[in-house]
Design a protein around this motif. Structure first.
Motif, PDB file in Angstrom:
ATOM      1  N   LYS A  56      -5.497   5.366  13.651  1.00 54.56           N
ATOM      2  CA  LYS A  56      -5.091   6.527  14.440  1.00 54.56           C
ATOM      3  C   LYS A  56      -4.993   7.814  13.622  1.00 54.56           C
ATOM      4  O   LYS A  56      -4.998   8.903  14.166  1.00 54.56           O
ATOM      5  CB  LYS A  56      -3.749   6.262  15.133  1.00 54.56           C
ATOM      6  N   SER A  70       6.387   8.741   9.721  1.00 53.29           N
ATOM      7  CA  SER A  70       5.348   9.291   8.870  1.00 53.29           C
ATOM      8  C   SER A  70       5.926  10.372   7.962  1.00 53.29           C
ATOM      9  O   SER A  70       6.986  10.916   8.255  1.00 53.29           O
ATOM     10  CB  SER A  70       4.253   9.874   9.759  1.00 53.29           C
ATOM     11  N   GLY A  96       4.115   5.995   6.170  1.00 47.24           N
ATOM     12  CA  GLY A  96       5.202   6.874   5.756  1.00 47.24           C
ATOM     13  C   GLY A  96       5.050   7.424   4.353  1.00 47.24           C
ATOM     14  O   GLY A  96       5.768   8.357   3.965  1.00 47.24           O
ATOM     15  N   GLU A 132       0.515   0.276   5.355  1.00 46.54           N
ATOM     16  CA  GLU A 132      -0.266   0.945   6.400  1.00 46.54           C
ATOM     17  C   GLU A 132      -0.282   2.443   6.121  1.00 46.54           C
ATOM     18  O   GLU A 132      -0.127   3.253   7.027  1.00 46.54           O
ATOM     19  CB  GLU A 132       0.362   0.677   7.773  1.00 46.54           C
ATOM     20  N   ALA A 133      -0.423   2.818   4.861  1.00 53.34           N
ATOM     21  CA  ALA A 133      -0.423   4.237   4.509  1.00 53.34           C
ATOM     22  C   ALA A 133      -1.705   4.873   5.025  1.00 53.34           C
ATOM     23  O   ALA A 133      -2.792   4.490   4.621  1.00 53.34           O
ATOM     24  CB  ALA A 133      -0.323   4.390   3.000  1.00 53.34           C
ATOM     25  N   GLY A 134      -1.581   5.824   5.924  1.00 57.51           N
ATOM     26  CA  GLY A 134      -2.763   6.474   6.483  1.00 57.51           C
ATOM     27  C   GLY A 134      -2.916   7.892   5.965  1.00 57.51           C
ATOM     28  O   GLY A 134      -3.922   8.258   5.356  1.00 57.51           O
ATOM     29  N   ARG A 135      -1.880   8.672   6.193  1.00 56.10           N
ATOM     30  CA  ARG A 135      -1.872  10.060   5.744  1.00 56.10           C
ATOM     31  C   ARG A 135      -2.252  10.174   4.258  1.00 56.10           C
ATOM     32  O   ARG A 135      -3.076  11.000   3.872  1.00 56.10           O
ATOM     33  CB  ARG A 135      -0.462  10.613   5.956  1.00 56.10           C
ATOM     34  N   TYR A 162      -4.523  13.300  10.889  1.00 59.31           N
ATOM     35  CA  TYR A 162      -3.967  13.627  12.208  1.00 59.31           C
ATOM     36  C   TYR A 162      -4.521  14.890  12.871  1.00 59.31           C
ATOM     37  O   TYR A 162      -4.548  14.963  14.092  1.00 59.31           O
ATOM     38  CB  TYR A 162      -2.426  13.727  12.166  1.00 59.31           C
TER      39      TYR A 162
END
Ligand SMILES: *Cc1c(COP(=O)(O)O)cnc(C)c1O
Length: 632
Positions: free
Chosen positions: A100, A250, A287, A335-338, A538
């Motif tokens: 996402k 996040s 996060g 689940e680090a996305g940013r 994002y």
């Protein structure tokens, strides 16, 4: 006046602080990108523009640097590998990328490809994301973490994916899902990999913290987790419970919040073992922050910890809790996305014009024939000095208000009102010069700089390209990408193309505070380009079609081992026709309507045939163009 150097620009825009080694300024005064880190080959961002223009790409443009994605994915795996080595931890690191954060196909494909050596998997939160991930993730042994609300179709799809050799983990986000998962897996004869999401009571801090705390929309309470264990045991499926998950929000800015959450989650993990469950995966969610302003603080657009510190804390907390209770060390899932994708994209746009508030000339002297208020303002302007700035400011404000009332009541004509405006402006400028020299600037002058700043009109839509600046006041580093060998002598804010007064960038990064203006160069007739950095997470997907400004063009840029720049994919932005289609207008129908009107006018002799032709041609062309402005 001393000479301005490139170093001054680097300091002014604080590039070293937020650039993470990927951005700098070269000796030509242009921003350069070093996507493989500071020692690697460099791409001149300004020189990239003509290359892209040759391919028909216009502003605004989103440049995605694939090698930065690779660096960040590798970097995350590396810090965990180091922590695991240093602590002699017995589990492995198994990161997943939450789709996402940036679902663009090329971005996800790159993460899967660059992540394969580290067995990076994917995390999905909805059916469409699951469908995407099933097709893209082919790394043997990589996890596919399935979060979000689930219906039967979602669960069936995930379970059947096991037959394809994938490892989907169905994470129970709400208690009723457990029942559905048990039933559907029975019907399909598939033993599911199950996870539970814990609702922690630890409240995190920051703008995106709502995912935690007892009122969080997601996760199972302690009572529900216990009930889930009992239920699975009764159904002889307790061995299916393989993962414990939590996610506290996040952009967690303070390491303290991570530590608190970890402590609580580790207790739940060992608690599950004490009840006879044998989960072997601990998923610590996302996060992991990004230091957008480079201040290394717990300010909302920053973070007060490094990636290595985070990895050390995760590994050591889990190890400690497990060792105390004799539980085997689980594999650690993040689940680090940013943190994986924020750095890789830069939004570039051009400035279309400036409205300058500064006056070049000295104001015309007032005479005895002028209205009283004009004379008074002139008097203040002439006498402002270091001795009385505050008193002068108060008088100015009062006179300005008075002039407003006089004008409204008809005692002041339009010409006199123009004089008042100019005198007020000139006085503010004089005052600002005085105030800037003061050792201590009184609080009351804080807005003066902003009042006098220029407005640079820019070719972009904040709602489409920087939604978090609008919605959350999140800050991104912004700076001109060329002319950096020269001193930026103007201060301004950046207004976008929309008709919305919110559509502007009026807050900028600072090491101690938030700046309300940005240093910019005066326009000189040539195009002036501005970059907004760290926009890879994002922003693209949360953007909307305010005023029907659509997706910008995007381009994927790589460097090869010789340092040559390669353009890998060009993703065309939305055409006017496509944007209209989203809101149910059909291009051909629109053309037909306009044509009808034109033809009727031609028949009545009110419009010439040639004019009608020209109008229709222009109208049809516009449908095929992008939604943004072109300079020529
Ligand atoms: C959004 C989300 C993430 C990603 O968070 P980042 O802060 O971008 O790393 C991870 N896990 C879950 C469950 C999420 O909802």
């Amino acid at each position: 006046m001393r000479n301005w150097s490139i170093k001054d620009s680097a300091e002014l825009y604080q590039v070293a602080n937020w650039g993470a080694g990927f951005f700098g300024i070269n000796e030509r005064g242009h921003v350069q990108v070093t996507p493989r880190g500071p020692e690697g080959p460099a791409i001149d961002l300004y020189e990239l523009i003509p290359v892209l223009q040759d391919r028909g790409l216009r502003m605004p443009l989103l440049a995605r640097f694939s090698d930065i994605v690779a660096s960040r994915v590798r970097g995350l795996s590396k810090v965990f590998a180091k922590a695991i080595g240093d602590y002699a931890y017995e589990g492995r690191f198994r990161g997943v990328y939450p789709i996402k954060v940036n679902q663009q196909r090329h971005v996800v494909e790159e993460i899967v490809r660059f992540g394969a050596p580290h067995r990076i998997g994917l995390e999905v939160g909805s059916k469409p994301e699951l469908i995407t991930a099933l097709a893209l993730l082919d790394t043997p042994g990589a996890l596919l973490v399935c979060n979000g609300y689930k219906d039967r179709a979602y669960i069936e799809t995930a379970l059947l994916a096991q037959r394809l050799g994938r490892t989907p983990i169905l994470v129970i986000d709400r208690f009723p899902e457990l029942d559905l998962v048990i039933r559907v897996s029975r019907e399909l004869g598939v033993r599911p990999h199950i996870g539970v999401r814990a609702r922690l009571t630890t409240k995190s801090i920051g703008k995106w913290a709502d995912s935690s705390g007892e009122r969080s929309k997601f996760g199972l309470s302690a009572a529900e987790i216990v009930e889930a264990v009992d239920r699975l045991r009764a159904d002889k499926m307790l061995d299916c419970l393989e993962l414990l998950h939590f996610h506290i929000g996040s952009q967690i800015t303070a390491i303290r919040a991570h530590k608190d959450a970890l402590r609580e989650a580790c207790r739940i993990f060992v608690g599950l073992h004490a009840m006879g469950a044998r989960p072997h995966l601990l998923d610590v969610g996302g996060g992991l922050g990004v230091d957008y302003d480079g201040s290394q603080t717990n300010f909302h657009s920053s973070m007060n910890y490094s990636m290595q510190e985070y990895a050390n804390d995760v590994v050591s907390s889990v190890q400690e809790a497990c060792d105390e209770t004799g539980v085997p060390h689980p594999d650690i899932v993040t689940e680090a996305g940013r943190a994986m994708v924020a750095h890789h994209s830069v939004l570039i746009f051009d400035v279309l014009g400036v409205s300058e508030l500064r006056l070049a000339e000295t104001p015309e002297a007032a005479t005895a024939d002028d209205p009283r208020v004009v004379q008074d303002l002139y008097e203040i302007w002439s006498t402002l000095s270091r001795k009385n700035p505050l008193e002068g400011w108060h008088d100015l404000l009062q006179l300005k208000e008075e002039a407003g009332t006089l004008f409204a009541l008809g005692y002041l004509d339009l010409r006199a009102r123009a004089r008042v405006e100019k005198l007020f402006q000139a006085s503010c400028e004089k005052l600002l010069r005085i105030v800037r020299e003061l050792p201590q600037v009184p609080e009351e002058f804080a807005d003066l700089e902003k009042t006098l700043s220029d407005t640079y009109y820019c070719n972009f839509s904040m709602f489409q390209s920087l939604p978090d600046h609008w919605g959350f006041k999140q800050l991104f580093p912004v700076m001109p990408i060329h002319r950096l060998e020269h001193e930026p002598t103007r201060r301004g804010i950046l207004a976008d193309l929309t008709c919305d007064s919110d559509g502007k960038i009026g807050e900028f990064i600072d090491q101690h505070d938030v700046r309300t203006t940005l240093e910019l160069h005066a326009l000189n007739g040539a195009p002036y380009y501005i970059g907004v950095f760290l926009v890879g997470a994002y922003q693209e997907i949360l953007g909307d079609l305010h005023n029907l400004f659509g997706d910008t063009h995007a381009v994927h840029v790589r460097v090869d081992d010789e340092g040559k720049t390669l353009i890998e994919h060009v993703v065309q932005g939305d055409k006017v026709r496509e944007v209209l289609d989203y809101v149910e207008y059909e291009g051909a129908e629109l053309v037909a309507k306009v044509e009808q009107t034109a033809n009727a006018l031609v028949e009545r002799g009110e419009l010439s045939h040639e004019e009608a032709q020209l109008l229709l041609k222009r109208y049809e062309q516009a449908l095929e163009e992008t939604t943004y402005l072109s300079r020529e």
